[in-house]
Design a protein around this motif. Structure first.
Motif, mmCIF file in Angstrom:
data_model
loop_
_atom_site.group_PDB
_atom_site.id
_atom_site.type_symbol
_atom_site.label_atom_id
_atom_site.label_comp_id
_atom_site.label_asym_id
_atom_site.label_seq_id
_atom_site.Cartn_x
_atom_site.Cartn_y
_atom_site.Cartn_z
ATOM 1 N N HIS A 1 -12.188 13.618 24.633
ATOM 2 C CA HIS A 1 -12.369 14.483 25.656
ATOM 3 C C HIS A 1 -11.472 13.867 26.913
ATOM 4 C CE1 HIS A 1 -15.377 16.882 23.675
ATOM 5 N NE2 HIS A 1 -15.927 15.602 23.676
ATOM 6 N N ASN B 1 -11.493 20.787 35.111
ATOM 7 C CA ASN B 1 -12.388 21.935 34.903
ATOM 8 C C ASN B 1 -13.042 22.085 33.570
ATOM 9 O OD1 ASN B 1 -9.981 22.927 33.902
ATOM 10 N ND2 ASN B 1 -10.664 25.088 34.555
ATOM 11 N N ALA B 2 -13.049 21.073 32.624
ATOM 12 C CA ALA B 2 -13.641 21.077 31.610
ATOM 13 C C ALA B 2 -15.074 20.650 31.829
ATOM 14 C CB ALA B 2 -12.972 20.158 30.323
ATOM 15 N N LEU B 3 -16.157 21.244 30.733
ATOM 16 C CA LEU B 3 -17.416 21.103 31.021
ATOM 17 C C LEU B 3 -17.859 19.679 30.574
ATOM 18 C CD1 LEU B 3 -18.896 24.028 29.370
ATOM 19 C CD2 LEU B 3 -18.834 23.678 31.750
ATOM 20 N N GLY B 4 -18.824 18.867 31.216
ATOM 21 C CA GLY B 4 -19.100 17.688 31.085
ATOM 22 C C GLY B 4 -18.733 16.847 31.978
ATOM 23 N N LEU C 1 -16.769 14.646 34.659
ATOM 24 C CA LEU C 1 -15.680 14.882 35.332
ATOM 25 C C LEU C 1 -14.719 13.904 35.812
ATOM 26 C CD1 LEU C 1 -13.788 16.854 37.213
ATOM 27 C CD2 LEU C 1 -15.254 16.725 38.960
#
Length: 145
Positions: free
Chosen positions: A79, A85-88, A90
């Motif tokens: 990741h 703005n991705a989930l998880g 930051l």
């Protein structure tokens, strides 16, 4: 009730390069070890595992960063280049006394600003997000005034 945040862990592919980067940022390497055995796999839920770790401490002595390189089992997802703005996870944010000098010191480690500028937030901070080793998202905040 939690007493404090003890550390933040980041999984990396190149432990030596990540340690070099974070020591250039200003953290102090406290030590390295290999974590393995039944107890470790029970904590993480991964079963058999072998992980090389490095623990680094922030200059104020309160925060710590644990860098981990998994040998067993293999890494199953990546990741690191996910957008902001991705989930998880930051980013990890560090306060610094001279943002420009800190960025200049990190240039040899391939720092990439997420935007093309350092941004001023009111009269409080100068801020930026950048990609560190292996694309890890990191923030710097320089207090103003």
């Amino acid at each position: 009730m939690p007493l404090r945040m003890d550390n933040m862990g980041i999984v990396v592919a190149d432990l030596d390069a990540a340690v070099a980067f974070f020591t250039a940022l200003g953290l102090t390497l406290e030590g390295r070890t290999t974590v393995e055995g039944p107890w470790a796999g029970r904590v993480t839920g991964l079963g058999a595992q072998r992980v090389k770790i490095a623990m680094l401490r922030t200059p104020d002595g309160h925060g710590a960063l644990e860098l981990s390189r998994f040998l067993v089992p293999e890494v199953v997802a990546d990741h690191r280049r996910a957008p902001v703005n991705a989930l998880g996870y930051l980013r990890v944010m560090f306060a610094c006394d001279d943002l420009d000098a800190t960025l200049a010191r990190l240039q040899p480690h391939g720092v990439e600003l997420v935007s093309d500028e350092v941004v001023r937030y009111e009269d409080a901070y100068r801020l930026c997000y950048f990609r560190g080793p292996e694309g890890i998202l990191i923030g710097l905040a320089e207090p103003l005034g």
